[in-house]
Design an enzyme around this catalytic site. Structure first.
Site, short mmCIF file in Angstrom:
data_model
loop_
_atom_site.label_atom_id
_atom_site.label_comp_id
_atom_site.label_asym_id
_atom_site.label_seq_id
_atom_site.Cartn_x
_atom_site.Cartn_y
_atom_site.Cartn_z
N ARG A 291 0.81 -1.24 0.00
CA ARG A 291 0.00 0.00 0.00
C ARG A 291 0.83 1.28 0.00
O ARG A 291 0.35 2.34 0.37
CB ARG A 291 -0.98 0.03 1.17
N LYS B 173 2.28 11.28 -10.93
CA LYS B 173 1.40 10.39 -11.69
C LYS B 173 2.20 9.14 -12.05
O LYS B 173 3.29 9.23 -12.61
CB LYS B 173 0.91 11.06 -12.98
N GLU C 43 7.43 18.37 -24.84
CA GLU C 43 6.84 18.73 -23.55
C GLU C 43 7.37 20.08 -23.07
O GLU C 43 6.65 20.84 -22.42
CB GLU C 43 7.11 17.63 -22.50
N LYS D 75 5.97 22.95 -14.06
CA LYS D 75 5.23 21.76 -13.64
C LYS D 75 5.06 21.74 -12.13
O LYS D 75 3.98 21.44 -11.61
CB LYS D 75 5.94 20.49 -14.12
N GLU E 56 -5.38 17.02 -10.19
CA GLU E 56 -5.96 17.40 -11.48
C GLU E 56 -7.47 17.66 -11.42
O GLU E 56 -8.26 17.06 -12.14
CB GLU E 56 -5.65 16.35 -12.55
N ARG F 102 -4.21 21.69 -13.49
CA ARG F 102 -3.27 20.65 -13.93
C ARG F 102 -3.66 20.06 -15.29
O ARG F 102 -2.81 19.58 -16.04
CB ARG F 102 -3.14 19.55 -12.87
N ASN G 28 -2.15 18.76 -20.23
CA ASN G 28 -2.55 17.79 -21.26
C ASN G 28 -2.72 18.43 -22.63
O ASN G 28 -3.30 17.80 -23.52
CB ASN G 28 -3.86 17.11 -20.85
N HIS H 59 -2.48 16.29 -25.67
CA HIS H 59 -2.41 14.90 -25.24
C HIS H 59 -3.63 14.07 -25.61
O HIS H 59 -3.51 12.85 -25.75
CB HIS H 59 -2.17 14.83 -23.73
N HIS I 21 -2.74 10.95 -27.44
CA HIS I 21 -3.02 9.59 -26.92
C HIS I 21 -3.79 8.77 -27.95
O HIS I 21 -3.57 7.57 -28.07
CB HIS I 21 -3.84 9.68 -25.63
N HIS J 129 5.82 9.17 -27.44
CA HIS J 129 4.82 9.99 -26.75
C HIS J 129 4.95 11.46 -27.13
O HIS J 129 3.97 12.10 -27.54
CB HIS J 129 4.99 9.80 -25.24
N1 LIG Z 1 3.80 10.35 -15.17
C1 LIG Z 1 3.65 11.42 -15.91
O1 LIG Z 1 3.24 12.49 -15.43
C2 LIG Z 1 4.03 11.35 -17.35
C3 LIG Z 1 4.18 12.52 -18.09
C4 LIG Z 1 4.61 12.42 -19.40
C5 LIG Z 1 4.89 11.18 -19.94
N2 LIG Z 1 4.72 10.07 -19.20
C6 LIG Z 1 5.02 8.74 -19.74
O2 LIG Z 1 6.41 8.67 -20.01
C7 LIG Z 1 6.65 7.72 -21.03
C8 LIG Z 1 7.61 8.27 -22.04
O3 LIG Z 1 8.83 8.54 -21.39
P1 LIG Z 1 10.18 8.63 -22.22
O4 LIG Z 1 9.99 9.52 -23.36
O5 LIG Z 1 11.26 8.92 -21.24
O6 LIG Z 1 10.32 7.17 -22.85
P2 LIG Z 1 11.19 5.89 -22.44
O7 LIG Z 1 11.21 5.68 -21.00
O8 LIG Z 1 10.71 4.78 -23.29
O9 LIG Z 1 12.66 6.30 -22.91
C9 LIG Z 1 12.93 6.49 -24.25
C10 LIG Z 1 14.06 5.57 -24.75
O10 LIG Z 1 15.31 6.11 -24.34
C11 LIG Z 1 16.04 5.12 -23.62
N3 LIG Z 1 16.85 5.86 -22.67
C12 LIG Z 1 16.46 6.37 -21.49
N4 LIG Z 1 17.44 7.11 -20.97
C13 LIG Z 1 18.48 7.06 -21.84
C14 LIG Z 1 19.77 7.63 -21.86
N5 LIG Z 1 20.17 8.47 -20.90
N6 LIG Z 1 20.58 7.36 -22.90
C15 LIG Z 1 20.15 6.55 -23.91
N7 LIG Z 1 18.94 6.00 -23.95
C16 LIG Z 1 18.10 6.26 -22.92
C17 LIG Z 1 14.99 4.24 -23.06
O11 LIG Z 1 15.48 2.99 -22.70
C18 LIG Z 1 13.99 4.18 -24.21
O12 LIG Z 1 14.45 3.29 -25.19
C19 LIG Z 1 5.29 7.39 -21.62
O13 LIG Z 1 4.91 6.12 -21.18
C20 LIG Z 1 4.36 8.45 -21.05
O14 LIG Z 1 3.06 7.99 -20.88
C21 LIG Z 1 4.30 10.13 -17.92
ZN LIG Z 2 3.15 14.06 -22.03
#
Ligand SMILES: NC(=O)c1ccc[n+]([C@@H]2O[C@H](COP(=O)([O-])OP(=O)(O)OC[C@H]3O[C@@H](n4cnc5c(N)ncnc54)[C@H](O)[C@@H]3O)[C@@H](O)[C@H]2O)c1
Ligand SMILES: [Zn+2]
Length: 369
Positions: free
Chosen positions: A124, A146, A188, A230, A240, A244, A248, A251, A255, A268
């Protein structure tokens, strides 16, 4: 190094859930940054098979004083699901980790979202530290609490709010990032400017080449302004209920593109970029902004090497079907973030579906991305 504070009030369980975001170079080895935030002795570092070979050794040394276990997840958005999270639970239970343990996410948003979700639900809720290694994760996903995973029927549909204890954004890690991943993060960054800060948007227009060249000062500034934006919005509206939602921008369209194209085919940030231009286009069609404004958004996304046309196979009905289960949809009405003017976004369901159809038709690529 810069320190920003995410100011959150107590929620009854914890008096103060405020936490720092550390931004700078060469931070991964600084054990003094993490020590105040590890409660017990048990630490599980979660990474993936791309990031671990690059940075895990350094981070392991930083946590050398603790009983450290490691989980390496398969890389990619297509693995952001409950089965993968279950492997984190398996590791925690195998190691007999208790409620005082700390989970550390080392990677991009995918690792961060899944590790955070595991931390939110293991016994939990346990301690959680974010070490984001993509630009997108540093400016967005690691901040704000999130967490979650995808479901075949919708992105990020299963999740929880769970704030980290601290975030360590080391801009040196961005040097190994693929160019398209850097651009996806810039989407972003651009978003923050467009929703409420045209001075920053202008700065981005003037400095995009430096960011693409990974100039450390330009990167640090972009990360700082983005995290500040942010952090302020999250402090104002953690769950949200209001402001907040502006984060989006682009988005809901984005999405839909991600869901329809199969997770992993569109990044993304790429989908969000196209979505932001569609939001600008619809804002123009309802009479809020000018064609010139739309072109300005288009040009900025173009400078950042981001796509601005959606997949051709996606027609109006296709969007409507996917948007119907968007988390912002209320009583069957699609809510979108649009512009009152550039630099001033708002949430609305007051637009004609005919205009939405026009926007979608205008943004279907002739052939591919
Ligand atoms: N929680 C939130 O508020 C929030 C906000 C925006 C996006 N997201 C989520 O985040 C995700 C996208 O994140 P992302 O763009 O970081 O994608 P990701 O985590 O898939 O990373 C992108 C790629 O880069 C690689 N990588 C990571 N760090 C690296 C580095 N330093 N050097 C070389 N390669 C590296 C990863 O292994 C992957 O192949 C989505 O699932 C999205 O829904 C969440
Ligand atoms: Zn995003």
């Amino acid at each position: 190094m810069k320190t920003l504070q995410v100011e959150l009030v107590g929620d009854g369980q914890n008096a103060d859930r405020s936490y720092p975001i550390y931004i700078g170079q060469d931070l991964l080895t600084k054990s003094e940054l993490i020590e105040p935030y590890v409660k017990g002795t048990q630490v599980l570092i979660v990474s993936n098979d791309v990031v671990a070979p690059l940075y895990l050794d350094k981070v392991k040394k930083t946590f050398a004083a603790y009983d450290v276990k490691i989980v390496i997840l398969p890389d990619g958005e297509q693995h952001k699901n409950l089965d993968t999270v279950n492997t984190i639970f398996d590791a925690l239970l195998d190691a007999k980790f208790d409620r005082t343990c700390t989970l550390v996410a080392l990677g991009g948003g995918v690792v961060g979202d899944m590790t955070g979700f595991a931390a939110a639900s293991y016994q939990r809720g346990v301690n959680f530290i974010q070490i984001p290694t993509t630009l997108l994760a540093q400016v967005d996903s690691s901040v704000g609490g999130k967490t979650g995973v995808n479901h075949p029927k919708g992105k990020n549909m299963i999740g929880a709010f769970h704030q980290p204890r601290c975030v360590i954004a080391d801009s040196d890690t961005l040097n190994t990032l693929e160019d398209n991943q850097l651009s996806a993060g810039i989407a972003e960054v651009i978003k923050y400017g467009l929703i409420r800060d045209m001075t920053f948007t202008k700065w981005l227009e003037d400095n995009m080449q430096k960011i693409l060249a990974r100039d450390p000062e330009a990167l640090a500034y972009a990360i700082e302004v983005s995290c500040k934006c942010k952090a302020e919005i999250v402090a104002e509206d953690e769950k949200e209920k209001g402001v907040r939602a502006l984060l989006n921008l682009g988005h809901t369209f984005g999405h839909a593109i991600e869901t329809s194209s199969g997770y992993g085919n569109w990044l993304h940030g790429e989908a969000v970029a196209t979505g932001m231009l569609m939001a600008a286009d619809l804002s123009m069609r309802i009479g809020n902004i000018s064609q010139k404004d739309v072109e300005r958004v288009d040009n900025l996304l173009d400078m950042a090497m981001l796509p601005t046309r959606a997949p051709h196979h996606m027609d109006y009905d296709h969007y409507i079907e996917i948007m119907a289960i968007d988390k912002k949809t209320r009583a069957g009405k699609i809510n979108l973030i649009l512009f009152k003017k550039l630099g001033d976004a708002f949430l609305t369901n007051n637009f004609s579906l005919d205009l939405l159809r026009e926007t979608i038709d205008a943004h279907r690529a002739i052939d591919g991305k």
